[in-house]
Motif scaffolding. Structure first.
Motif, mmCIF file in Angstrom:
data_model
loop_
_atom_site.group_PDB
_atom_site.id
_atom_site.type_symbol
_atom_site.label_atom_id
_atom_site.label_comp_id
_atom_site.label_asym_id
_atom_site.label_seq_id
_atom_site.Cartn_x
_atom_site.Cartn_y
_atom_site.Cartn_z
ATOM 1 N N ASP A 69 0.982 -1.129 -0.014
ATOM 2 C CA ASP A 69 -0.024 -0.424 0.141
ATOM 3 C C ASP A 69 0.714 1.475 -0.232
ATOM 4 O O ASP A 69 0.389 2.420 -0.175
ATOM 5 N N ASN A 70 1.827 0.999 0.558
ATOM 6 C CA ASN A 70 2.670 2.315 0.590
ATOM 7 C C ASN A 70 3.624 2.211 -0.100
ATOM 8 O O ASN A 70 3.722 3.749 -1.056
ATOM 9 N N ARG A 71 3.956 1.339 -1.304
ATOM 10 C CA ARG A 71 4.143 1.458 -2.651
ATOM 11 C C ARG A 71 3.880 2.365 -3.811
ATOM 12 O O ARG A 71 3.652 3.241 -4.429
ATOM 13 N N ILE A 72 2.218 1.385 -2.983
ATOM 14 C CA ILE A 72 0.988 1.836 -3.970
ATOM 15 C C ILE A 72 1.014 3.659 -4.194
ATOM 16 O O ILE A 72 0.819 4.295 -4.956
ATOM 17 N N LYS A 73 1.422 4.375 -3.174
ATOM 18 C CA LYS A 73 1.052 5.830 -2.373
ATOM 19 C C LYS A 73 1.950 6.781 -3.172
ATOM 20 O O LYS A 73 2.021 7.214 -3.911
ATOM 21 N N LEU A 74 3.573 5.635 -3.003
ATOM 22 C CA LEU A 74 4.403 6.217 -3.793
ATOM 23 C C LEU A 74 4.376 6.695 -4.924
ATOM 24 O O LEU A 74 4.861 7.944 -5.683
#
Length: 118
Positions: A40-45
């Motif tokens: 999820d963090n990678r998708i936000k980035l």
């Protein structure tokens, strides 16, 4: 300049010592290499990166439109040959329409007509 030299940027990130792409992210999650939170963090980035890249894509698109403006005039030429009334005129009109419809975030860049090398 041909189409291969004007490719859209690809999102890349480091995972350990390796460079990965967005396409590899789902496999990393399913293989247990990253957690759901990391995913999820990678998708936000990635979304943040897309926001920044949208500016670059808009500038590229506007530049392509500007470079072909003169070709749409009745006396527009390319390579010393008149464009109006030829198949090249339709090629340029089609290309310009694709540029205007181009989704800056999610699509590959429209391809120039084969004969137009810029």
């Amino acid at each position: 300049m041909n189409n291969s030299s004007i490719e859209k940027s690809v999102y890349r990130f480091y995972y350990g010592d390796e460079i990965k792409t967005l396409n590899e992210l789902p496999g990393m999650l399913s293989d247990g290499l990253i957690t759901t939170d990391e995913y999820d963090n990678r998708i936000k980035l990635y979304e943040s990166w897309l926001d920044a890249e949208e500016h670059n894509e808009r500038a590229w698109r506007n530049s392509e439109l500007s470079k072909t403006d003169y070709m749409t005039t009745p006396d527009g030429t390319y390579g010393g040959k008149l464009i109006s009334g030829t198949s090249r005129e339709q090629d340029i009109l089609d290309y310009r329409a694709k540029l205007r419809a181009y989704n800056l975030r999610d699509e590959a860049r429209p391809t120039r007509p084969e004969w137009y090398t810029g």
